[in-house]
Design an enzyme around this catalytic site. Structure first.
Site, PDB file in Angstrom:
ATOM      1  N   LYS A 154      57.627  39.398  50.746  1.00  0.00           N
ATOM      2  CA  LYS A 154      57.781  38.020  50.443  1.00  0.00           C
ATOM      3  C   LYS A 154      58.435  37.123  49.699  1.00  0.00           C
ATOM      4  O   LYS A 154      57.863  38.351  48.072  1.00  0.00           O
ATOM      5  CB  LYS A 154      56.512  37.290  50.814  1.00  0.00           C
TER       6      LYS A 154
ATOM      7  N   TYR B   9      57.170  21.781  21.131  1.00  0.00           N
ATOM      8  CA  TYR B   9      56.530  19.971  21.616  1.00  0.00           C
ATOM      9  C   TYR B   9      55.009  20.478  20.595  1.00  0.00           C
ATOM     10  O   TYR B   9      54.448  20.834  20.632  1.00  0.00           O
ATOM     11  CB  TYR B   9      56.502  20.262  22.836  1.00  0.00           C
TER      12      TYR B   9
HETATM   13  C1  LIG Z   1      50.483  39.240  50.800  1.00  0.00           C
HETATM   14  C2  LIG Z   1      49.870  39.414  52.711  1.00  0.00           C
HETATM   15  C3  LIG Z   1      49.673  41.533  51.620  1.00  0.00           C
HETATM   16  C4  LIG Z   1      49.989  42.269  51.280  1.00  0.00           C
HETATM   17  O1  LIG Z   1      49.086  42.358  49.888  1.00  0.00           O
HETATM   18  P1  LIG Z   1      49.036  42.930  48.220  1.00  0.00           P
HETATM   19  O2  LIG Z   1      47.729  42.909  48.508  1.00  0.00           O
HETATM   20  O3  LIG Z   1      49.975  42.515  47.511  1.00  0.00           O
HETATM   21  O4  LIG Z   1      49.443  44.180  49.191  1.00  0.00           O
HETATM   22  C5  LIG Z   1      49.782  41.437  53.723  1.00  0.00           C
HETATM   23  N1  LIG Z   1      49.149  40.986  54.366  1.00  0.00           N
HETATM   24  C6  LIG Z   1      49.202  39.552  54.269  1.00  0.00           C
HETATM   25  C7  LIG Z   1      49.013  38.480  55.814  1.00  0.00           C
HETATM   26  C8  LIG Z   1      49.917  38.987  53.186  1.00  0.00           C
HETATM   27  O5  LIG Z   1      49.485  37.532  53.377  1.00  0.00           O
END
Ligand SMILES: *Cc1c(COP(=O)(O)O)cnc(C)c1O
Length: 734
Positions: free
Chosen positions: A396, A626
């Site tokens: 993701k 800035y």
């Molecule tokens: C993002 C996510 C993961 C992965 O998490 P990590 O800690 O980066 O391994 C797993 N399960 C769900 C539901 C998530 O949203």
């Protein structure tokens, strides 16, 4: 470079070209031979070194690999064209090489006409210098200086050096392959090197002091020439010891002068160089035909001026005609609108662009992906899980900023078939990039997007019973995993309401293929966090058991993310079909000090880098950036790095944190801008425009991890990585 900064350097190309003409015509020869010697064979000898230093400056500086390639190609072409141009003249003069050895010697050292030695010298010198520069700057300095000294011994100082018989023999060896020591080995490297060194050390130089130095050294150069000449030492008069300081100072002086050069200067000066011997022949011929030899040839000054003017005229015309021709060709080739032209070139999608650009040289800010480390991490995590439990990588947020397509394709090649993403759009992108296995959407998708879910064959997470009902009511069969809330109180149906979860299973149209929950304290090591996590594990197990008791089987289960795998897989890994690894797969802890149970070493997949755009000196009391947020307490040298918060560098890093430049840490100063940031590079000699700054990753012995950067910005690596922008190029290192 039409930039104002190099205007004076560009302008000087013209007088330098006329100096070369002077060497070949002797403007004062008819008036006074010795005066002409001082002018043509001493002063004008700075012209060619000037051209070489310019080359070194523009194409041998750090990070100029591409410029070097372009220069070599262009010069090779020019040399070939000039050689062809002079073949008839050489033939007429009976100077064509008689055998292969002679041709080789001409092509590689002497040049195919008397002035064309410059091209092989520049080419050979560049290749040699660039090759040695890759090893170390010291090596080039040592080589170039020694080579120049040997060259001097075969040039202006031949008379004293060759007194020893064995040295004489050695030089005879050199002259066997090259008529002079003024070539790509003994002559060009030292000047090319000067260009590089001036480019590297450009900023901290007070340029005004070069004028007096030059005023002292120029007469001394003439004195050296006169002395070696009168002493009878000269075998040739191209190389003098004092050419080194004179040319260095001259170039620095030109760099410091502000001037504007018209864009034709480069082309015209090069053409004057190439064409003037031909023009000399023409002028002589024409003068003879017109009976004006006394004025145009015997009067050496008029002769010189005529050759200069005619060469200049022809060169200017050729450059102008060339530019017009280029325009015509361009117009003919692409009659479409600029937009249409762009359409043709446009890559199919964002990820293809990453494939197109595999060259760091052309990036302003970029990500490097180390796929070997990705494979390593897969192996490490898989090793912690029982064989029945498969990895379902979380790709993701563009694979935590790494590039979802690049990472998923690499994982698919490693044999991984299941992925999870946060949204329908992320899933669709993967499908379009050819990812074939199961893709689970972990987040909320409005039910109105059921078309897309079906079309892309995505598995949707059931947020709760109500959501499940809405989705089912649309009457189309969708694959889903049921989310169960075991205490995080985010997505998922309440684990205490088994009857509700059962109802989801019995809804029509939903093809429930899995059940999962998410841990919210598995990264913690406190007693409370451990107890809470164990409670979540137990609750999830109860839900799974209750489903089975109610005759529901054939669904898949998953609970662990990265920290679940790292901290809890030993105690209860057997129970699940999948593990949703995210951050650990990318090889970084969320926070720098994270302790985990599992004895694994993970390797970071991503490095974040950007180019230095420019370097400047701040005087004491001057501010930068800035809001006047930074004030120099004393004179400081700062570099502008071409990356900013729009690329994902958190603005909270303003005045905190570091970047690495050639293994040295440069502190961030002032406020991070949208597209740039400033760092203090006082004392870092390698910090020059075009050099790479590392924001995440290693440089020399130094490393900045994503976790370290995240801590500096009061967040976790996950956030830093996932916010790395779409404006960054992603380069895959296999
Ligand atoms: C993002 C996510 C993961 C992965 O998490 P990590 O800690 O980066 O391994 C797993 N399960 C769900 C539901 C998530 O949203």
């Amino acid at each position: 470079m039409k930039t104002k900064e190099y205007g004076a350097v560009d302008l000087f190309r013209l007088p330098a070209a006329f100096m070369v003409v002077a060497i070949h015509t002797g403007p004062f020869a008819a008036w006074n031979g010795f005066a002409d010697f001082l002018f043509s064979y001493c002063l004008c000898r700075v012209a060619v070194p000037f051209f070489l230093i310019t080359t070194g400056f523009f194409v041998l500086g750090p990070g100029r690999g591409e410029a070097l390639c372009r220069y070599l190609k262009k010069t090779l072409l020019l040399y070939a064209a000039a050689t062809l141009l002079y073949v008839p003249v050489s033939w007429y003069a009976g100077n064509l090489p008689g055998n292969a050895a002679e041709a080789f010697r001409q092509l590689l050292f002497d040049g195919t006409f008397y002035h064309l030695w410059y091209f092989p010298a520049a080419l050979l010198g560049c290749v040699l210098t660039a090759f040695l520069l890759k090893r170390s700057v010291k090596a080039v300095i040592l080589f170039a200086v020694c080579a120049y000294l040997v060259g001097l011994g075969g040039d202006s100082y031949y008379g004293i050096v060759c007194r020893a018989g064995w040295i004489n023999t050695a030089y005879d060896g050199i002259y066997f392959v090259s008529s002079y020591t003024r070539n790509g080995i003994f002559y060009a490297p030292v000047f090319l090197l000067m260009g590089t060194l001036i480019c590297r050390g450009r900023r901290n130089r007070n340029r005004r002091r070069y004028l007096p130095v030059l005023a002292v050294f120029l007469p001394l150069l003439c004195a050296e020439g006169a002395f070696t000449f009168l002493a009878g030492w000269q075998r040739h008069n191209s190389m003098y010891l004092l050419l080194l300081p004179v040319c260095w100072c001259l170039f620095c002086l030109l760099l410091s002068a502000k001037a504007k050069a018209p864009s034709w200067v480069r082309g015209v000066s090069m053409l004057i160089y190439i064409l003037h011997p031909l023009v000399i022949i023409l002028v002589r011929g024409a003068a003879k035909a017109a009976g004006l030899t006394a004025l145009f040839v015997e009067n050496s000054f008029v002769h010189y001026l005529t050759v200069c003017l005619v060469s200049f005229g022809i060169a200017l015309f050729a450059v102008y005609a060339g530019a017009r021709l280029k325009c015509c060709i361009r117009v003919k080739k692409s009659p479409e609108s600029p937009a249409a032209r762009w359409e043709q070139k446009k890559p199919q999608n964002a990820s293809d662009r990453a494939v197109l650009t595999t060259d760091k040289e052309s990036c302003r800010a970029w990500i490097e992906l180390n796929l070997k480390n990705l494979a390593w991490n897969v192996g490490q995590l898989q090793g912690l899980l029982p064989a029945s439990c498969k990895l379902m990588p979380a790709v993701k947020a563009n694979a935590y900023g790494h590039g979802a397509v690049e990472i998923s394709r690499a994982l698919q090649k490693l044999g991984i078939s299941d992925f999870c993403v946060a949204s329908e759009e992320e899933g669709a992108l993967l499908r379009e990039a050819g990812i074939t296995g199961q893709i689970l959407v972990l987040g909320y998708t409005p039910v109105s997007k059921i078309d897309e879910l079906c079309r892309y064959d995505l598995t949707q997470t059931i947020v709760d019973l109500d959501y499940a009902r809405d989705l089912s009511a649309l009457g189309r069969r969708v694959a889903v995993h049921v989310g169960v809330d075991t205490g995080m109180h985010r997505l998922g149906e309440d684990c205490g309401r088994i009857e509700k979860i059962l109802r989801i299973f019995h809804l029509p149209n939903l093809n429930v293929t899995g059940v999962f929950s998410h841990l919210c304290a598995s990264d913690g090591v406190s007693e409370e966090e451990r107890e809470f996590t164990e409670m979540q594990i137990a609750r999830f197990a109860e839900v799974v058991a209750a489903l089975r008791q109610n005759g529901i089987t054939g669904f898949q289960t998953h609970l662990f993310g990265s920290y679940g795998i790292l901290n809890y897989s030993r105690s209860c890994g057997e129970s699940y079909d999948y593990a949703r690894a995210g951050i650990a797969l990318y090889g970084v802890p969320s926070s720098p000090g994270d302790r985990v149970e599992a004895p694994v070493t993970l390797r970071p997949v991503l490095s974040l880098k950007a180019k230095i755009a420019c370097v400047k000196t701040l005087k004491k009391g001057e501010t930068a950036g800035y809001g006047l947020a930074y004030t120099a307490k004393e004179e400081r040298i700062i570099a502008v790095i071409s990356i900013g918060y729009a690329d994902g560098v958190p603005r909270t890093l303003s005045g905190r944190g570091h970047v690495l430049i050639r293994g040295k840490r440069a502190p961030v100063i002032g406020r991070i801008c949208m597209d740039q940031m400033l760092v203090d590079v006082t004392g870092i000699a390698d910090a020059v425009p075009g050099e790479t700054a590392v924001l995440i990753g290693s440089s020399g012995a130094e490393t900045i991890s994503a976790a370290e950067l995240a801590a500096e910005a009061d967040t976790i690596s996950n956030e830093i990585l996932s916010r790395l922008g779409s404006r960054l190029t992603r380069l895959v290192l296999e």
